[in-house]
Design a protein around this motif. Sequence first.
Motif, mmCIF file in Angstrom:
data_model
loop_
_atom_site.group_PDB
_atom_site.id
_atom_site.type_symbol
_atom_site.label_atom_id
_atom_site.label_comp_id
_atom_site.label_asym_id
_atom_site.label_seq_id
_atom_site.Cartn_x
_atom_site.Cartn_y
_atom_site.Cartn_z
ATOM 1 N N ARG A 77 50.684 62.370 4.186
ATOM 2 C CA ARG A 77 49.346 61.787 4.294
ATOM 3 C C ARG A 77 49.145 60.732 3.209
ATOM 4 O O ARG A 77 49.551 60.910 2.066
ATOM 5 N N SER A 79 46.282 57.083 2.399
ATOM 6 C CA SER A 79 45.089 56.362 2.816
ATOM 7 C C SER A 79 45.382 54.871 2.752
ATOM 8 O O SER A 79 45.948 54.392 1.768
ATOM 9 N N ASP A 84 42.587 57.488 6.931
ATOM 10 C CA ASP A 84 43.592 58.504 6.629
ATOM 11 C C ASP A 84 44.747 58.304 7.590
ATOM 12 O O ASP A 84 44.556 58.318 8.811
#
Length: 144
Positions: A77, A79, A84
């Motif tokens: 993950r 950003s 996201d």
Amino acid sequence: MSEPYQHPGGPFDIVCPKCGKRASFRPTPDARPRQAPPRYGDGDWHSAGPEWGVCQCDHCVSRGEHALQWPKDAYWRTSVRGYDVWAHSRAEVSALIQFVSSADRDVSRHPEHANFLRRFPRPLLSAKARDEVVKRLTKLLVET
């Protein structure tokens, strides 16, 4: 408009709730009452509630029931420009890098990840954002 999303049936990578390293999560069908699956709306995924399964971490050697909060628990993950960007596995990150950096962005070249790739945020496919997306995703692969 919202559309249902289902996680892959097999194991995928999450952040271990005990040590913070990469762990494996396997959904357990009907182990506990489940709420509605995450929904896509307003250009992003929104969790509808916990999905139960088993989390196993090889680093701290823990194994136990876990209430998945997606995408907060996603191991892969990052950003980018307020979005996201996440993936279930290392293979999905690689497919995403190839998809974003390609000239035609044809999902049929990655049939096993086509459903996932179709839902990638469109603003991040613009010429201005693509290099940043590829750079951040590549950094995820290098760091682990």
